[in-house]
Scaffold this motif. Structure first.
Motif, PDB file in Angstrom:
ATOM      1  N   SER A  67      21.386  92.630  47.711  1.00  0.00           N
ATOM      2  CA  SER A  67      20.354  93.396  48.439  1.00  0.00           C
ATOM      3  C   SER A  67      18.974  92.752  48.286  1.00  0.00           C
ATOM      4  O   SER A  67      18.036  93.122  48.992  1.00  0.00           O
ATOM      5  CB  SER A  67      20.311  94.826  47.920  1.00  0.00           C
ATOM      6  N   GLN A  68      18.837  91.791  47.357  1.00  0.00           N
ATOM      7  CA  GLN A  68      17.524  91.156  47.152  1.00  0.00           C
ATOM      8  C   GLN A  68      17.260  89.988  48.111  1.00  0.00           C
ATOM      9  O   GLN A  68      16.132  89.551  48.270  1.00  0.00           O
ATOM     10  CB  GLN A  68      17.413  90.638  45.715  1.00  0.00           C
ATOM     11  N   TYR A  80      17.203  87.123  38.609  1.00  0.00           N
ATOM     12  CA  TYR A  80      15.746  87.318  38.555  1.00  0.00           C
ATOM     13  C   TYR A  80      15.139  86.427  37.470  1.00  0.00           C
ATOM     14  O   TYR A  80      14.160  85.717  37.706  1.00  0.00           O
ATOM     15  CB  TYR A  80      15.445  88.795  38.262  1.00  0.00           C
ATOM     16  N   GLU A  81      15.763  86.426  36.297  1.00  0.00           N
ATOM     17  CA  GLU A  81      15.180  85.710  35.145  1.00  0.00           C
ATOM     18  C   GLU A  81      15.126  84.201  35.393  1.00  0.00           C
ATOM     19  O   GLU A  81      14.115  83.562  35.112  1.00  0.00           O
ATOM     20  CB  GLU A  81      15.980  85.982  33.863  1.00  0.00           C
ATOM     21  N   GLN A  92      13.712  88.535  47.178  1.00  0.00           N
ATOM     22  CA  GLN A  92      12.437  89.160  47.552  1.00  0.00           C
ATOM     23  C   GLN A  92      11.695  89.712  46.338  1.00  0.00           C
ATOM     24  O   GLN A  92      10.472  89.674  46.298  1.00  0.00           O
ATOM     25  CB  GLN A  92      12.699  90.300  48.532  1.00  0.00           C
ATOM     26  N   ASP A  93      12.432  90.228  45.327  1.00  0.00           N
ATOM     27  CA  ASP A  93      11.740  90.803  44.159  1.00  0.00           C
ATOM     28  C   ASP A  93      10.946  89.726  43.416  1.00  0.00           C
ATOM     29  O   ASP A  93       9.807  89.940  43.016  1.00  0.00           O
ATOM     30  CB  ASP A  93      12.710  91.555  43.228  1.00  0.00           C
ATOM     31  N   VAL A  94      11.533  88.539  43.273  1.00  0.00           N
ATOM     32  CA  VAL A  94      10.824  87.464  42.558  1.00  0.00           C
ATOM     33  C   VAL A  94       9.614  87.019  43.386  1.00  0.00           C
ATOM     34  O   VAL A  94       8.522  86.830  42.850  1.00  0.00           O
ATOM     35  CB  VAL A  94      11.756  86.259  42.289  1.00  0.00           C
ATOM     36  N   ALA A  95       9.813  86.886  44.690  1.00  0.00           N
ATOM     37  CA  ALA A  95       8.708  86.443  45.549  1.00  0.00           C
ATOM     38  C   ALA A  95       7.542  87.434  45.464  1.00  0.00           C
ATOM     39  O   ALA A  95       6.376  87.048  45.491  1.00  0.00           O
ATOM     40  CB  ALA A  95       9.190  86.296  46.985  1.00  0.00           C
ATOM     41  N   GLU A 131       2.525  82.926  40.937  1.00  0.00           N
ATOM     42  CA  GLU A 131       2.427  81.581  41.540  1.00  0.00           C
ATOM     43  C   GLU A 131       2.386  81.679  43.058  1.00  0.00           C
ATOM     44  O   GLU A 131       1.795  80.845  43.739  1.00  0.00           O
ATOM     45  CB  GLU A 131       3.633  80.714  41.142  1.00  0.00           C
ATOM     46  N   LEU A 132       3.025  82.698  43.636  1.00  0.00           N
ATOM     47  CA  LEU A 132       3.106  82.800  45.092  1.00  0.00           C
ATOM     48  C   LEU A 132       1.881  83.485  45.716  1.00  0.00           C
ATOM     49  O   LEU A 132       1.850  83.747  46.917  1.00  0.00           O
ATOM     50  CB  LEU A 132       4.394  83.538  45.513  1.00  0.00           C
TER      51      LEU A 132
END
Ligand code: T6T
Length: 415
Positions: free
Chosen positions: A113-114, A326-327, A344-347, A352-353
């Motif tokens: 789902s991410q 994620y990690e 999407q969660d990491v972005a 950095e983004l």
């Protein structure tokens, strides 16, 4: 003697059970991230420690990777896990029966789902998902702000239209000093197709018809895009001699050395240009690529896939899920600042983004077009590369080259 045989048998059983509990998998990693060798070594080491699964991995450069994979899969010797370009490789491999369907794994995983929803189409074949996208990207203009300033151009005002691009590139070109305004990708490689597509889509053209049954680029918009793209080298001479053997990667290195001022790049370029020359940090920027009629971009990236003949599919899935966690992604961005995660969660979380270069990447992302996700894509792309090369080499006019490529591609699609 009986005691001895008994002891030997239990030793063998022990060895067998350890071997059964500790499967080993082979992994081939391709794409631009292979440059980050140390990080891969650490990811693999941590995975092995956590799971007890042994990983034999290889990092393989983009230019040889596709052929190496096709040879291995054809011989029935594909690795358990492979990285596959989101530019059509997954449907190509799936159509040949080389890949394991991943729907059952994906249904059970929290990673599913991410993933950005617009990427799934690139890993599907006949409605079945065969890949888990790992990184994604779109293409933009990269430019050297120091060279802009030296040429009297304002780096906060990058070129917007094709006319701007030509006039900026001319100001940035000085053949005596061997500095060039814009790098046209002309080598026999996917990046040449991508370069042409950036011009084509931004002029309102398409590579194929919406049903992927015929070529669509031999239109006024497509021929004009081909002319503008190739004129940069043949007429305006703002791309260096040797353009027929150069691609984006070469221009990125030349930009790091202040020799090429503008070229196509993307989020994978940020760590690599800074690796090529740390002094370039703070002296380059990204912008929407100059366009004919409308801003446009092409989506890219890489997915991980599992070989149909793998004997360790569950262990392979564990590896894929681990590298897409994620990690692992968070750590990757902390170290390298790119490329763009498919999560999407990491972005959303990664500081950095938040950089202005990233804003450009993320803003154009929803508008980025796909390369047609069809098994014939590698062959279609091959003909587009030849079309571009024929014009760059002065062998054909843009119209003649487009006529030739249209005929070739129509016959590939209608075999
Ligand atoms: O965008 C990817 C890939 O999809 C393309 O075919 C070539 O360039 C990249 O590898 C950039 O990372």
């Amino acid at each position: 003697r009986l005691v001895f045989v008994g002891a030997l048998l239990s030793l063998l059983l022990l060895v067998a059970s350890v071997a059964a509990a500790a499967p080993s998998i082979t992994v081939w990693i391709g794409g631009h991230v292979v440059e980050q060798e140390k990080t891969w070594a650490e990811i693999v080491r941590n995975f092995e420690k956590e799971t007890g699964i042994k990983v034999n991995y290889q990092l393989i450069g983009f230019d040889v990777y596709y052929d190496k994979l096709v040879t291995a899969f054809t011989a029935g010797e594909g690795p358990d896990v492979t990285f596959a370009d989101l530019g059509g490789w997954v449907p190509t491999f799936a159509s040949k029966g080389w890949l394991e369907p991943l729907d059952a794994y994906l249904a059970k995983s929290s990673v599913t789902s991410q993933i950005w929803p617009n990427i799934w189409g690139t890993v599907e074949y006949k409605g079945v998902r065969y890949g888990l996208p790992w990184y994604t990207d779109d293409r933009v203009l990269l430019y050297n702000t120091r060279m802009f300033k030296e040429a009297g151009l304002d780096p906060s005002k990058p070129p917007q239209t094709w006319n701007d691009l030509i006039s900026y590139a001319k100001k940035l070109t000085n053949p005596q000093k061997r500095t060039y305004g814009y790098g046209v990708s002309g080598k026999k490689s996917e990046v040449t197709t991508l370069g042409y597509m950036m011009f084509l889509l931004s002029n309102g053209g398409q590579v194929l018809t919406p049903d992927y049954a015929r070529a669509a680029f031999n239109s006024p918009a497509g021929v004009e895009a081909l002319k503008v793209y190739t004129d940069l080298y043949t007429v305006h001479q703002v791309s260096p001699p040797g353009t027929l053997s150069y691609g984006e990667d070469d221009y990125r290195t030349m930009m790091a050395q202040n020799r090429v001022a503008m070229a196509i790049g993307g989020p994978w370029s940020f760590p690599l240009i800074e690796m090529a020359n740390p002094a370039i940090k703070g002296n380059y920027m990204a912008a929407v690529h100059p366009y004919g009629k409308q801003p446009a971009s092409v989506l890219g990236g890489w997915a991980s896939v599992i070989s149909k003949t793998s004997k360790n599919k569950d262990a392979s899935w564990k590896f894929i899920e681990y590298v897409t966690s994620y990690e692992v992604w968070r750590e990757w961005l902390r170290r390298h600042g790119g490329p763009m995660p498919t999560r999407q969660d990491v972005a959303k979380d990664a500081p950095e983004l938040k950089d202005p270069k990233w804003r450009v990447i993320l803003d154009i992302f929803p508008k980025a077009g796909f390369r047609p996700p069809i098994p014939e894509w590698p062959e279609v792309s091959d003909r587009i590369q030849t079309m571009v090369q024929n014009v760059l080499a002065g062998k054909m006019t843009p119209q003649e080259a487009a006529n030739w490529a249209e005929r070739e591609i129509d016959s590939i699609l209608n075999r």
